[in-house]
Design an enzyme around this catalytic site. Sequence first.
Site, PDB file in Angstrom:
ATOM      1  N   GLU A  28      43.278  44.576  46.379  1.00 36.68           N
ATOM      2  CA  GLU A  28      43.018  43.854  45.124  1.00 36.68           C
ATOM      3  C   GLU A  28      42.725  44.799  43.965  1.00 36.68           C
ATOM      4  O   GLU A  28      42.776  44.399  42.810  1.00 36.68           O
ATOM      5  CB  GLU A  28      41.834  42.903  45.306  1.00 36.68           C
ATOM      6  CG  GLU A  28      41.991  41.924  46.456  1.00 36.68           C
ATOM      7  CD  GLU A  28      40.742  41.083  46.663  1.00 36.68           C
ATOM      8  OE1 GLU A  28      40.065  40.763  45.664  1.00 36.68           O
ATOM      9  OE2 GLU A  28      40.438  40.742  47.827  1.00 36.68           O
ATOM     10  N   ASP A  62      38.932  31.727  55.534  1.00 34.00           N
ATOM     11  CA  ASP A  62      38.544  33.129  55.740  1.00 34.00           C
ATOM     12  C   ASP A  62      37.111  33.318  55.295  1.00 34.00           C
ATOM     13  O   ASP A  62      36.634  32.663  54.361  1.00 34.00           O
ATOM     14  CB  ASP A  62      39.491  34.086  55.021  1.00 34.00           C
ATOM     15  CG  ASP A  62      39.562  33.865  53.526  1.00 34.00           C
ATOM     16  OD1 ASP A  62      38.818  34.528  52.786  1.00 34.00           O
ATOM     17  OD2 ASP A  62      40.370  33.011  53.101  1.00 34.00           O
TER      18      ASP A  62
END
Length: 304
Positions: A196, A104
Amino acid sequence: MAKEPPILVVNKTDKPTAASRRKRTASASSAPRKNRKPSGKKRKSERRLPGWLLWILGGLSAIVFLSAFYYFFIRPYAYRWKPCSGLKAYGVCLPYGFKVHGFDISHHQGKINWDELSKAQYTPFPVRFVFMKASEGGDFSDTTFIHNFAEARKHGFIRGAYHFYNPKTDANRQADFFIRSVELEPGDLPPVLDIETRSDDMDKLRKDLLVWLRRIEAFYRVKPILYTSYRYKTRFLNDSIFNTYPYWIAHYYVDSVEYQGPWKFWQHTDVGTLPGIQERVDLNVFNGTLEELQQMTIPAEGKE
């Protein structure tokens, strides 16, 4: 009758004579002195510790410091230096037993040479898929997304896009911004919600995340992927509702995933190296076969 003097002198002091001065000096010297410091050198009342005891205390302090340093700064990354038993590739130890690898990226990886990167599809550990950052919050677009998203499809990678969630921004606004930023096509992976950051009100955050997920699912007609760390998922999102979403787990420097529930992707390191990318890159594996990965992608019209 005697007359009084016209001016009466009061408290008139006489000049001290030599005798009076001697008298005062004698009386002052005979009087006890308060808070008088003793003459001579000051005696030290404190005792010094023996040298052998100082050595022992110093050694114990060093052991405590080194132990704490290892626990917090070395131990979490010790896996980097562990022997790989023949499974080393892309600069790291690859997890054992997985055949479908991916990575990613975002603007942090800089300019990518996709012609060079495409060679990673034909190695003993072929790289098949890529996720890339598309948006963040309600108004931030990743500057490299449009170019990289097109190049990924052009060079034969199975591609996907993710949104970095900001708890301080309205969930519907963030979902609509992602929809405006990303046009997914058949063969692309489902959209990803990257969470997150914690919130002061975690109950509200969980409700807002579901707003985003359901809005995206209704638009793209595919169930989104939920990306977060092992600890975040276990602590905040480990319930029957969030467990229905495909899980992409971030868990670095370990031999295997500790999460007990089902998962689809595992981001196992953030220090990988790939041809065509100068910066370090996150590496992932898919928990299944290449055919199962392709089955996860957005179907063509009429093939749902």
